[in-house]
Scaffold this motif. Structure first.
Motif, PDB file in Angstrom:
ATOM      1  N   SER A  59      30.433  27.238   7.257  1.00  0.00           N
ATOM      2  CA  SER A  59      30.231  26.904   8.668  1.00  0.00           C
ATOM      3  C   SER A  59      31.498  27.181   9.467  1.00  0.00           C
ATOM      4  CB  SER A  59      29.825  25.440   8.790  1.00  0.00           C
ATOM      5  OG  SER A  59      29.769  25.032  10.140  1.00  0.00           O
ATOM      6  N   PHE A  60      32.638  26.813   8.896  1.00  0.00           N
ATOM      7  CA  PHE A  60      33.911  27.053   9.582  1.00  0.00           C
ATOM      8  C   PHE A  60      34.264  28.539   9.606  1.00  0.00           C
ATOM      9  CE2 PHE A  60      38.590  27.586   8.891  1.00  0.00           C
ATOM     10  CZ  PHE A  60      38.960  27.434  10.220  1.00  0.00           C
ATOM     11  N   TRP A  61      34.317  29.146   8.416  1.00  0.00           N
ATOM     12  CA  TRP A  61      34.793  30.522   8.338  1.00  0.00           C
ATOM     13  C   TRP A  61      33.812  31.493   8.979  1.00  0.00           C
ATOM     14  CZ3 TRP A  61      39.519  31.968   7.533  1.00  0.00           C
ATOM     15  CH2 TRP A  61      40.384  31.110   6.848  1.00  0.00           C
ATOM     16  N   GLY A  62      32.533  31.222   8.865  1.00  0.00           N
ATOM     17  CA  GLY A  62      31.566  32.120   9.478  1.00  0.00           C
ATOM     18  C   GLY A  62      31.741  32.235  10.978  1.00  0.00           C
ATOM     19  N   VAL A  63      32.079  31.119  11.617  1.00  0.00           N
ATOM     20  CA  VAL A  63      32.329  31.132  13.062  1.00  0.00           C
ATOM     21  C   VAL A  63      33.732  31.640  13.362  1.00  0.00           C
ATOM     22  CG1 VAL A  63      32.499  29.691  15.126  1.00  0.00           C
ATOM     23  CG2 VAL A  63      30.705  29.233  13.438  1.00  0.00           C
ATOM     24  N   HIS A  64      34.694  31.223  12.547  1.00  0.00           N
ATOM     25  CA  HIS A  64      36.104  31.457  12.856  1.00  0.00           C
ATOM     26  C   HIS A  64      36.479  32.935  12.832  1.00  0.00           C
ATOM     27  CE1 HIS A  64      40.168  30.141  13.478  1.00  0.00           C
ATOM     28  NE2 HIS A  64      40.598  30.721  12.369  1.00  0.00           N
ATOM     29  N   ARG A 127      45.303  23.677  -1.153  1.00  0.00           N
ATOM     30  CA  ARG A 127      44.278  24.719  -1.031  1.00  0.00           C
ATOM     31  C   ARG A 127      44.661  25.735   0.041  1.00  0.00           C
ATOM     32  NH1 ARG A 127      41.053  25.541   3.379  1.00  0.00           N
ATOM     33  NH2 ARG A 127      40.654  23.313   3.517  1.00  0.00           N
ATOM     34  N   GLU A 128      45.151  25.263   1.183  1.00  0.00           N
ATOM     35  CA  GLU A 128      45.596  26.194   2.228  1.00  0.00           C
ATOM     36  C   GLU A 128      46.752  27.056   1.742  1.00  0.00           C
ATOM     37  OE1 GLU A 128      44.496  24.025   6.476  1.00  0.00           O
ATOM     38  OE2 GLU A 128      46.589  24.165   5.838  1.00  0.00           O
ATOM     39  N   ALA A 129      47.697  26.439   1.024  1.00  0.00           N
ATOM     40  CA  ALA A 129      48.879  27.170   0.561  1.00  0.00           C
ATOM     41  C   ALA A 129      48.508  28.259  -0.441  1.00  0.00           C
ATOM     42  CB  ALA A 129      49.875  26.195  -0.062  1.00  0.00           C
ATOM     43  N   ILE A 130      47.583  27.954  -1.333  1.00  0.00           N
ATOM     44  CA  ILE A 130      47.179  28.934  -2.350  1.00  0.00           C
ATOM     45  C   ILE A 130      46.438  30.097  -1.706  1.00  0.00           C
ATOM     46  CG2 ILE A 130      45.665  29.307  -4.346  1.00  0.00           C
ATOM     47  CD1 ILE A 130      46.371  26.377  -5.147  1.00  0.00           C
ATOM     48  N   THR A 131      45.484  29.804  -0.842  1.00  0.00           N
ATOM     49  CA  THR A 131      44.705  30.878  -0.223  1.00  0.00           C
ATOM     50  C   THR A 131      45.538  31.687   0.774  1.00  0.00           C
ATOM     51  OG1 THR A 131      43.837  29.346   1.451  1.00  0.00           O
ATOM     52  CG2 THR A 131      42.519  29.682  -0.535  1.00  0.00           C
ATOM     53  N   ALA A 132      46.683  31.152   1.194  1.00  0.00           N
ATOM     54  CA  ALA A 132      47.564  31.907   2.091  1.00  0.00           C
ATOM     55  C   ALA A 132      48.292  33.032   1.365  1.00  0.00           C
ATOM     56  CB  ALA A 132      48.581  30.973   2.747  1.00  0.00           C
ATOM     57  N   VAL A 133      48.350  32.970   0.048  1.00  0.00           N
ATOM     58  CA  VAL A 133      49.095  33.985  -0.711  1.00  0.00           C
ATOM     59  C   VAL A 133      48.260  34.672  -1.791  1.00  0.00           C
ATOM     60  CG1 VAL A 133      51.304  32.844  -0.301  1.00  0.00           C
ATOM     61  CG2 VAL A 133      49.986  32.243  -2.346  1.00  0.00           C
ATOM     62  N   TRP A 141      44.626  32.623   7.756  1.00  0.00           N
ATOM     63  CA  TRP A 141      44.205  32.537   9.162  1.00  0.00           C
ATOM     64  C   TRP A 141      43.684  31.161   9.562  1.00  0.00           C
ATOM     65  CZ3 TRP A 141      45.568  36.744  11.822  1.00  0.00           C
ATOM     66  CH2 TRP A 141      45.129  36.878  13.127  1.00  0.00           C
ATOM     67  N   GLY A 142      43.032  30.436   8.662  1.00  0.00           N
ATOM     68  CA  GLY A 142      42.342  29.215   9.071  1.00  0.00           C
ATOM     69  C   GLY A 142      43.073  27.925   8.780  1.00  0.00           C
ATOM     70  N   ARG A 143      44.379  27.951   8.572  1.00  0.00           N
ATOM     71  CA  ARG A 143      45.123  26.711   8.339  1.00  0.00           C
ATOM     72  C   ARG A 143      44.988  25.808   9.567  1.00  0.00           C
ATOM     73  NH1 ARG A 143      50.736  29.498   6.435  1.00  0.00           N
ATOM     74  NH2 ARG A 143      51.418  27.419   5.777  1.00  0.00           N
ATOM     75  N   VAL A 144      44.741  24.524   9.334  1.00  0.00           N
ATOM     76  CA  VAL A 144      44.439  23.642  10.466  1.00  0.00           C
ATOM     77  C   VAL A 144      45.596  23.552  11.456  1.00  0.00           C
ATOM     78  CG1 VAL A 144      42.664  22.276   9.319  1.00  0.00           C
ATOM     79  CG2 VAL A 144      45.068  21.599   9.080  1.00  0.00           C
ATOM     80  N   VAL A 145      46.812  23.776  10.994  1.00  0.00           N
ATOM     81  CA  VAL A 145      47.963  23.738  11.903  1.00  0.00           C
ATOM     82  C   VAL A 145      47.831  24.779  13.009  1.00  0.00           C
ATOM     83  CG1 VAL A 145      49.311  25.291  10.424  1.00  0.00           C
ATOM     84  CG2 VAL A 145      50.489  23.803  12.037  1.00  0.00           C
ATOM     85  N   LEU A 408      43.681  36.033  20.525  1.00  0.00           N
ATOM     86  CA  LEU A 408      44.178  34.726  20.949  1.00  0.00           C
ATOM     87  C   LEU A 408      44.586  33.874  19.755  1.00  0.00           C
ATOM     88  CD1 LEU A 408      41.574  33.924  23.742  1.00  0.00           C
ATOM     89  CD2 LEU A 408      43.941  34.691  24.041  1.00  0.00           C
ATOM     90  N   GLN A 409      43.852  33.992  18.659  1.00  0.00           N
ATOM     91  CA  GLN A 409      44.235  33.277  17.445  1.00  0.00           C
ATOM     92  C   GLN A 409      45.588  33.765  16.939  1.00  0.00           C
ATOM     93  OE1 GLN A 409      40.957  33.822  14.712  1.00  0.00           O
ATOM     94  NE2 GLN A 409      39.515  32.689  15.999  1.00  0.00           N
ATOM     95  N   GLN A 410      45.791  35.079  16.988  1.00  0.00           N
ATOM     96  CA  GLN A 410      47.074  35.619  16.532  1.00  0.00           C
ATOM     97  C   GLN A 410      48.210  35.201  17.456  1.00  0.00           C
ATOM     98  OE1 GLN A 410      47.025  39.707  15.290  1.00  0.00           O
ATOM     99  NE2 GLN A 410      49.214  39.956  15.617  1.00  0.00           N
ATOM    100  N   LEU A 411      47.960  35.167  18.754  1.00  0.00           N
ATOM    101  CA  LEU A 411      48.992  34.721  19.684  1.00  0.00           C
ATOM    102  C   LEU A 411      49.353  33.262  19.433  1.00  0.00           C
ATOM    103  CD1 LEU A 411      50.773  35.371  22.146  1.00  0.00           C
ATOM    104  CD2 LEU A 411      48.876  34.605  23.600  1.00  0.00           C
TER     105      LEU A 411
END
Length: 508
Positions: A59-64, A127-133, A141-145, A408-411
């Motif tokens: 649901s998150f990634w499909g939209v994001h 989980r975010e840290a592992i998928t980031a690398v 791209w989808g880290r909540v920060v 805009l996400q990249q900015l």
């Protein structure tokens, strides 16, 4: 809650998570999204939580990342969304195990209020840290920060980095959820503790980013269709960049920055490109930082940024550290070609990973160089600062994603990177959104998307490292380690006495 309701709650949580990111940018809703995802797995066994997490993650990634479908169609979008949803689901399963065994591992209410949110937040951050690398360099791209570039939490990244802020966000939500679940604490006390937790996460003052002088920088957005499937003729991007630069030819600047792929002709191989850059650099009496594609040897390609000076040519170069899999190179090409040959053949060449250092010495100003996806890579950011960068030049080409949320996400990531590193960031795109961002995250100058234009500003320089840069990956390793250690403790120490007794060896 009933399983069907948990699935709906997780799905709603995924949509809420995305709502906090650009372009909607309603950052408080991210916290609601985290809460819905966590609540949906409370009381579930690991397999059920995996399915719930899969629904919430998709649901998150499909939209994001729906912007992937603009030129590439649904298959790459679907593949990446499913892959990331699987990781999301695995994280949800681990969190569910910890919730299920928390009362046995931490039987006291107060100790559970302390430990459980730390472990939950640590697992989310891990989980975010592992998928980031990983795999293939990861996708962060989808880290909540990244939803907090315009929130009060943005200033916190200078102290504890991206993973640290993700941890704080999830910790706060997990703490409030656990506080609501306990019955042994009076309502008034719970309200006080909740208010204290919220204030505590916002109490850290903004990092004072000291600057030391400035550099007058021009950044040019030619507004050329530089997308993968563009029908432009060779040299069109260079011509549009040149035409826009000629409008500021009389300006006195210290350097001129063009975007990624700002010259679609390699100046080392094209007399036309070399001649135009020599002319522009000579007339402005300033070096140019230009993105192009280099081919130093047969079948070897790099996405490169050149430091070009009139009469001297390329005096330094940076090769992109983080080429994007399935876009700039094709992993296991033969395997994937057997499945989707038409899509695989769109990636006509494989870019190599750069091994150069990350900075240019531009007449005494040390500029960190980031090409597109590099800006999401924590290791590249640390390398730039440790290599002495006083300013970061983030060159990108967003033309493949049109007028979608991607630019805009990249900015937003670039804005947070400025705060985290304590460095101004010149984010320059072929088509936008381009902006010069101060070390405190404020906007110094900008160019509207899909308009040709330029930015000329006295950009603050800095040399002092923020606490986040000094700590490096330490915060990420610490909080992730706490989460994984808490899971291991829940897994082994949290077994019910009856089950442990059944598995005990019989006495002879």
């Amino acid at each position: 809650m009933p399983f069907w309701l948990a699935l709906l709650t997780a799905a709603a949580g995924g949509v809420a998570l995305d709502t906090g990111f650009p372009d909607k940018s309603i950052w408080p809703v991210t916290f609601l999204g985290i809460a819905l995802v966590l609540v949906s797995v409370i009381g579930r066994r690991a397999p059920g939580a995996f399915l719930i997490g899969l629904v919430g993650g998709f649901s998150f990634w499909g939209v994001h990342i729906i912007w992937l479908t603009l030129y590439l169609g649904p298959i790459p979008w679907l593949a990446l969304a499913i892959l990331q949803a699987l990781f999301f689901a695995l994280g949800a399963s681990l969190i569910a195990v910890v919730y299920a065994r928390a009362r046995r591992v931490w039987p006291g209410t107060r100790i559970r209020l302390v430990m459980l949110p730390i472990v939950i937040a640590g697992l989310w951050t891990a989980r975010e840290a592992i998928t980031a690398v990983w795999p293939e360099g990861g996708f962060s791209w989808g880290r909540v920060v990244f939803s907090q570039s315009e929130s009060p939490y943005a200033s916190l990244v200078a102290w504890i980095g991206f993973s640290g802020v993700s941890f704080v966000m999830v910790w706060l939500v997990a703490f409030l959820i656990e506080l609501a679940r306990v019955s042994a604490v009076a309502s008034t006390t719970r309200a006080v503790w909740a208010a204290t937790a919220i204030v505590a996460t916002l109490a850290m003052p903004a990092w004072y980013a000291p600057t030391e002088g400035s550099s007058r920088i021009a950044a040019v957005q030619g507004n050329t269709d530089a997308s993968l499937f563009s029908q432009r003729a060779a040299g069109d991007v260079l011509s549009d960049q040149t035409a826009e630069t000629l409008k500021i030819i009389d300006q006195k600047v210290d350097m001129v920055v063009w975007p990624e792929n700002g010259s679609d002709l390699d100046p080392a191989r094209s007399a036309q490109a070399s001649k135009q850059l020599d002319y522009l650099s000579g007339k402005m009496n300033a070096p140019f930082i230009v993105g192009t594609i280099t081919n130093p040897s047969q079948n070897t390609y790099y996405n490169t940024s050149l430091l070009w000076a009139a009469g001297r040519g390329s005096i330094d170069h940076y090769d992109k550290r983080h080429p994007v899999p399935f876009a700039e190179y094709m992993p296991a090409r033969a395997f994937f070609r057997a499945i989707v040959p038409d899509l695989v053949d769109l990636v006509t060449r494989d870019y190599s990973k750069g091994t150069t250092d990350t900075v240019f010495d531009v007449n005494g100003v040390i500029a960190g160089i980031s090409i597109c996806f590099d800006i999401t890579d924590d290791a590249v950011a640390r390398d730039m600062v440790h290599d002495g960068a006083q300013v970061i030049l983030a060159q990108t080409n967003n033309a493949d994603f049109g007028k979608t949320d991607e630019n805009l996400q990249q900015l937003a990531i670039a804005r947070l990177r400025a705060v985290e590193t304590g460095r101004s960031v010149v984010n320059i795109s072929t088509v936008g959104t381009s902006a010069i961002i101060a070390p405190d995250g404020s906007t110094i100058a900008s160019i509207p998307p899909y308009e040709a234009g330029s930015m000329i500003s006295d950009v603050p320089l800095a040399t002092q490292e923020t606490p986040a840069m000094l700590l490096g990956s330490g915060i990420e390793l610490l909080v992730s380690g706490l989460g994984l250690a808490g899971f291991a403790l829940s897994l082994f120490a949290g077994r019910s006495p009856r089950r442990a007794q059944r598995k005990a060896p019989r006495a002879s």
